[in-house]
Design a protein around this motif. Structure first.
Motif, short mmCIF file in Angstrom:
data_model
loop_
_atom_site.label_atom_id
_atom_site.label_comp_id
_atom_site.label_asym_id
_atom_site.label_seq_id
_atom_site.Cartn_x
_atom_site.Cartn_y
_atom_site.Cartn_z
N LEU A 66 -9.67 -9.12 -9.73
CA LEU A 66 -8.29 -8.52 -8.91
C LEU A 66 -7.06 -8.66 -9.66
O LEU A 66 -6.22 -7.93 -9.56
N SER A 79 -2.77 -0.94 -11.89
CA SER A 79 -2.03 -0.74 -10.65
C SER A 79 -0.85 -0.04 -10.83
O SER A 79 -0.32 0.90 -10.45
N SER A 87 -1.30 8.24 -6.15
CA SER A 87 -2.11 7.41 -5.25
C SER A 87 -2.92 8.53 -4.35
O SER A 87 -3.48 7.95 -3.48
N VAL A 105 -1.72 1.64 -0.18
CA VAL A 105 -3.05 0.76 -0.27
C VAL A 105 -3.91 1.43 -1.42
O VAL A 105 -4.68 0.23 -1.98
N TYR A 106 -3.56 2.32 -2.16
CA TYR A 106 -4.18 2.62 -3.37
C TYR A 106 -4.00 1.53 -4.45
O TYR A 106 -4.92 1.20 -5.24
N TYR A 107 -2.68 1.10 -4.58
CA TYR A 107 -2.38 0.08 -5.67
C TYR A 107 -2.96 -1.22 -5.13
O TYR A 107 -3.12 -2.06 -6.23
N VAL A 108 -2.95 -1.66 -4.08
CA VAL A 108 -2.94 -3.10 -3.72
C VAL A 108 -4.41 -3.43 -3.33
O VAL A 108 -4.92 -4.43 -3.14
N LEU A 109 -5.26 -2.29 -3.13
CA LEU A 109 -6.80 -2.34 -2.45
C LEU A 109 -7.60 -1.59 -3.31
O LEU A 109 -8.66 -2.27 -3.94
N VAL A 110 -7.42 -0.44 -3.45
CA VAL A 110 -8.14 0.50 -4.00
C VAL A 110 -8.57 0.40 -5.51
O VAL A 110 -9.72 0.08 -5.89
N ALA A 129 -10.10 -3.27 -5.95
CA ALA A 129 -11.29 -3.28 -5.58
C ALA A 129 -12.48 -2.57 -6.46
O ALA A 129 -13.46 -3.09 -7.01
N THR A 173 -12.67 -4.58 -9.68
CA THR A 173 -13.66 -5.78 -9.34
C THR A 173 -15.15 -5.44 -9.37
O THR A 173 -15.80 -6.08 -9.77
#
Length: 323
Positions: free
Chosen positions: A108, A115, A122, A137-142, A145, A148
């Protein structure tokens, strides 16, 4: 001009990967860094850490690409940094056998360079749905994830001579075909994909059956993270998702064993591999399909990945067309 980039960077990557892998083989033997090849009846000792050769080849090929066109640094540097950070995690795992929970979530943090490099992009074009803007959400989650999942999942499906290297070649070839037909970031990602192919081909010379070296966690984590970084930075997320379908199935099988399952088989005196009981890996499913030798099991899995690679190329270039 792009074919000049391919010729020079791939040649450098191949040459360095071969030389580095030869050095790793000798160094690992000298320091006792070996592991048992339990898919063989006699269970020979095989040098570990062969992934170092892949890493060295990719770094050299990337630097050659930058020397030819430094403007590529905007995408090459984040991809290189991200994959090297995850590769370092693999080195630690090889030597320290770190906890699975740590291995699962450390990538992560390695996603930060990718990111940041993706800022302003995004939107994901989803097949049969259309463009969807995920915003922050794209930068901090997609992105985290995706990285990972790709690094950890690629590490799961391993254990047979040449398996991970061949799977990586097929996946990188799909990215190269998609990326080289475009311009900007996708094309650079395509160029880097050919560099990865060259590294894996050089490594496969020594890792094919019967293997003279294993990739180790440094190799599998690095390849998985690099494939994830290429798919993200080259705006090929749909292709990335399709290419990883076999690894999703592997995850499900491993999850049934609480991730204690193995991918190895039971070697037979006739050179075949077998498996009894419930499958713990895709390799076991193939073994149960017939009386296959280790190279044949690997070949079947390469073929399965090739099918998904063709689907990935079709969806990314025909259904989505862009991004």
């Amino acid at each position: 001009m792009k074919w000049l980039y391919v010729l020079v960077s791939d040649s450098v990557a191949l040459f360095v990967a071969i030389l580095s892998t030869m050095w790793v083989i000798n160094a690992s033997k000298a320091h006792g860094l070996t592991g048992k090849d339990i898919n063989k009846v006699d269970k020979p000792d095989v040098p570990l850490l062969g992934g170092v050769g892949i890493v060295a080849g990719f770094v050299a090929g990337s630097f050659a690409l930058l020397a030819l066109n430094f403007s590529f640094s905007l995408i090459v540097e984040p991809i290189l940094l991200t994959s090297l950070l995850v590769g370092f995690l693999g080195v630690l795992d090889d030597f320290l056998n770190i906890r699975q929970s740590v291995r699962a979530f450390t990538p992560l943090f390695a996603a930060v360079p990718i990111s940041l490099a993706s800022l302003g992009h995004s939107t994901i074009s989803i097949p049969f749905v259309g463009p969807v803007n995920f915003g922050l959400v794209y930068y901090v989650l997609v992105v985290p994830a995706a990285l990972t999942i790709t690094s950890n999942a690629f590490n799961m499906l391993e254990g047979l001579n040449g398996l991970s290297a061949g799977m990586g070649i097929v996946m990188a070839a799909a990215f190269a075909f998609i990326g080289l037909r475009q311009h900007g970031y996708p094309q650079v990602a395509g160029l880097l994909s050919t560099v990865l192919i060259a590294c894996l081909v050089g490594f496969l010379v020594f890792n094919r059956y019967p293997a003279k070296v294993f990739p180790g966690n440094v190799g599998t984590y690095f390849i998985g993270a690099l494939l994830g970084a290429l798919g993200i930075s080259g705006y090929m997320l749909t292709a990335l998702a399709v290419l990883y379908v076999p690894y999703v199935l592997e995850f499900v099988l491993k999850a049934r064993t609480k991730f204690r399952g193995i991918s190895f088989g039971i070697p037979q005196p006739n050179g075949k591999l077998s498996w009894t009981g419930k499958p713990q890996s895709l390799t076991h499913i193939v073994m149960k399909m017939g009386r296959f030798s280790e190279p044949q099991v690997v070949g079947v899995l390469w073929g399965i990945e090739l099918i998904f690679a063709l689907i990935a190329v079709y969806l990314q270039t025909t259904v989505i067309v862009i991004r």
